[in-house]
Design a protein around this motif. Structure first.
Motif, mmCIF file in Angstrom:
data_model
loop_
_atom_site.group_PDB
_atom_site.id
_atom_site.type_symbol
_atom_site.label_atom_id
_atom_site.label_comp_id
_atom_site.label_asym_id
_atom_site.label_seq_id
_atom_site.Cartn_x
_atom_site.Cartn_y
_atom_site.Cartn_z
ATOM 1 N N THR A 31 0.807 -1.231 0.000
ATOM 2 C CA THR A 31 0.000 0.000 0.000
ATOM 3 C C THR A 31 0.833 1.270 0.000
ATOM 4 O O THR A 31 0.266 2.367 0.055
ATOM 5 N N ASP A 32 2.156 1.158 -0.051
ATOM 6 C CA ASP A 32 3.014 2.300 0.264
ATOM 7 C C ASP A 32 2.793 3.494 -0.655
ATOM 8 O O ASP A 32 3.001 4.633 -0.244
ATOM 9 N N TYR A 33 2.374 3.253 -1.896
ATOM 10 C CA TYR A 33 2.216 4.365 -2.833
ATOM 11 C C TYR A 33 1.114 5.316 -2.391
ATOM 12 O O TYR A 33 1.267 6.539 -2.451
ATOM 13 N N PHE A 34 -0.016 4.765 -1.959
ATOM 14 C CA PHE A 34 -1.146 5.609 -1.574
ATOM 15 C C PHE A 34 -1.381 5.645 -0.068
ATOM 16 O O PHE A 34 -2.051 6.542 0.437
ATOM 17 N N ALA A 35 -0.833 4.656 0.667
ATOM 18 C CA ALA A 35 -1.033 4.609 2.116
ATOM 19 C C ALA A 35 0.245 4.113 2.783
ATOM 20 O O ALA A 35 0.439 2.909 2.942
ATOM 21 N N PRO A 36 1.156 5.028 3.161
ATOM 22 C CA PRO A 36 2.365 4.599 3.868
ATOM 23 C C PRO A 36 2.017 3.945 5.202
ATOM 24 O O PRO A 36 0.868 4.017 5.667
ATOM 25 N N LEU A 37 2.996 3.302 5.801
ATOM 26 C CA LEU A 37 2.750 2.520 7.008
ATOM 27 C C LEU A 37 2.050 3.327 8.088
ATOM 28 O O LEU A 37 1.155 2.823 8.777
ATOM 29 N N VAL A 38 2.411 4.589 8.244
ATOM 30 C CA VAL A 38 1.802 5.410 9.286
ATOM 31 C C VAL A 38 0.298 5.542 9.061
ATOM 32 O O VAL A 38 -0.493 5.530 10.011
ATOM 33 N N GLN A 84 -0.726 20.095 2.017
ATOM 34 C CA GLN A 84 -2.049 19.742 2.532
ATOM 35 C C GLN A 84 -2.047 18.404 3.278
ATOM 36 O O GLN A 84 -3.075 18.014 3.831
ATOM 37 N N THR A 85 -0.899 17.708 3.331
ATOM 38 C CA THR A 85 -0.874 16.433 4.055
ATOM 39 C C THR A 85 -1.103 16.684 5.545
ATOM 40 O O THR A 85 -0.536 17.600 6.131
ATOM 41 N N LYS A 86 -1.949 15.882 6.167
ATOM 42 C CA LYS A 86 -2.457 16.228 7.493
ATOM 43 C C LYS A 86 -2.068 15.278 8.622
ATOM 44 O O LYS A 86 -2.106 15.658 9.780
ATOM 45 N N ALA A 87 -1.783 14.027 8.333
ATOM 46 C CA ALA A 87 -1.677 13.027 9.409
ATOM 47 C C ALA A 87 -0.673 13.437 10.482
ATOM 48 O O ALA A 87 0.222 14.231 10.262
ATOM 49 N N LEU A 88 -0.798 12.862 11.630
ATOM 50 C CA LEU A 88 0.034 13.048 12.827
ATOM 51 C C LEU A 88 -0.212 14.391 13.507
ATOM 52 O O LEU A 88 -0.817 14.433 14.565
ATOM 53 N N ILE A 89 0.273 15.489 12.933
ATOM 54 C CA ILE A 89 0.154 16.757 13.644
ATOM 55 C C ILE A 89 -1.315 17.152 13.783
ATOM 56 O O ILE A 89 -1.757 17.597 14.852
ATOM 57 N N PHE A 100 0.181 5.095 20.043
ATOM 58 C CA PHE A 100 -0.616 6.324 20.001
ATOM 59 C C PHE A 100 -1.706 6.226 18.943
ATOM 60 O O PHE A 100 -2.846 6.644 19.168
ATOM 61 N N PHE A 101 -1.370 5.662 17.764
ATOM 62 C CA PHE A 101 -2.378 5.510 16.724
ATOM 63 C C PHE A 101 -3.513 4.616 17.198
ATOM 64 O O PHE A 101 -4.682 4.871 16.911
#
Length: 400
Positions: A27-34, A342-347, A284-285
């Protein structure tokens, strides 16, 4: 089974299941491990696993296990935010302050306005406004959630796209760094509690004095001692901020901001960030996923998440297009920078966790924001990769 055994079952699932999905599903292209870890946390939460298999959910994620996981999650996210604060370098932004301020201001301001407008209809609907929120706190909180850029994830994406050390990559980091500082300043404003303003003023005053002392101490001790002192400083600032009502993550960010990155070996700092992401952040996730709710209905939550996503992405792209026009950027640059910023994850997830903790938003609003963050992050690489390829082709055509 005793609590320790169930806790280790939970840890096995937390680390094993996302990795298998990511590796076997490629899935790394559209959904990295995080992103897979975040989605797995949602799937293991009460809204999905708890609904489909309530007995399994109650057995694995019983109160004692959840409390143990929360302790790991608190420290992991404090370390992560602390490192982000240390790595925040505003010196180059000051040297190029006209370009940086125009770009960062539009990149933050336009999606903030779009997000705030998207939040307005929710004020009159039950289930979205937190019990301790005023209207302006809720609207500003949603607006800022739509404007956030996930600086640590952005760094990972720039590395993957091989532009981190290129002039374009460094520019993008400069814009994101300014916005990162503004994000935490706005969060502190939202959390300002007039009933506890005396405590908050006392914390900030003590923080100013102690920061001066810590900086003098750090400059005089060997690097190996700085790492230990930094962790003590992190715990003290986290405690002080939480005691005053600001939230321990605000304290963690402030603790990092006042330290100079040059005091620490950059390779070791990169390894620490990598290891925190590898060893502790998946917990945390998972704890984030356990906070998701669908009380107003799954379709409604997804609808609001889509509304937030449209506001966030369109606002960011429009803001960067305006900046590019004002500053005379090359064709295509505004789109590349806009999609990356526009990337949002984590922060944003950390930001939304604070709003949920302080009851500015409800669990349903939190779930919608979490889904928006995941969607935003999954869009980044698929959209930027062809844009970069096109920009490289244009450069090749125009090369003398």
């Amino acid at each position: 089974m005793n609590t320790t055994e169930i806790y280790l079952i939970a840890m096995t699932v937390i680390f094993g299941l996302p990795y298998l999905i990511w590796r076997l599903g490629r899935t790394d292209y559209f959904a990295p491990l995080v992103v897979v870890q975040i989605l797995t946390g949602i799937a293991l939460g009460p809204g999905i696993l708890g609904s489909a298999f309530p007995d399994v959910y109650r057995f694995v994620f019983n109160p004692a296990v959840i409390q143990s996981l929360n302790g790991v999650a608190w420290w992991a996210v404090m370390l992560f935010v602390f490192i982000a604060g240390i790595e925040l370098d505003l010196s180059e932004a000051w040297e190029k302050r006209r370009e940086s301020s125009i770009t960062a201001g539009l990149a933050l301001g336009v999606p903030l306005v779009f997000g705030a407008v998207a939040a307005l209809p929710l004020l009159g609907m039950p289930g979205w406004l937190g019990p301790k929120a005023t209207n302006w706190q809720f609207v500003l909180g949603i607006g800022m959630s739509c404007a956030v850029t996930a600086l640590p994830i952005l760094i990972l994406f720039l590395e993957r796209l091989h532009i981190l050390r290129e002039p374009l990559g460094q520019r993008i980091l400069r814009y994101a760094s300014l916005d990162d500082l503004a994000i935490w300043a706005v969060l502190a404003l939202i959390l300002l509690d007039w009933e506890r303003v005396g405590k908050q003023a006392a914390f900030l005053a003590a923080f100013a004095v102690l920061s001066w002392l810590v900086r003098r101490l750090m400059a005089r001790v060997p690097e190996r001692d700085r790492w230990y002192l930094a962790l003590v400083w992190l715990a003290v600032c986290g405690f002080g901020a939480d005691w005053s009502g600001l939230h321990y993550m605000v304290g963690a960010f402030l603790a990092g901001v006042v330290l100079d990155a040059r005091w620490f070996d950059q390779d070791k700092m990169d390894l620490l960030r990598h290891h925190v992401l590898l060893v502790a952040m998946p917990v945390f996730f998972l704890s984030t996923g356990l906070r998701t709710q669908w009380g107003v209905g799954g379709a409604m939550v997804f609808g609001v998440a889509l509304l937030f996503l449209v506001a966030s992405v369109s606002g960011k792209l429009l803001g960067l297009r305006l900046a590019g026009r004002i500053l005379g950027w090359a064709p295509g640059e505004a789109s590349i920078i806009g999609w990356l910023l526009q990337t949002k994850a984590l922060i944003m997830i950390i930001f939304a966790n604070v709003l949920l903790d302080k009851q500015v938003i409800t669990s349903d609003t939190f779930t919608a924001l979490l889904l928006m963050a995941v969607g935003s992050t999954m869009l980044t690489i698929p959209r930027v990769t062809p844009l970069l390829a096109g920009a490289s082709g244009q450069n090749a055509v125009h090369r003398p």
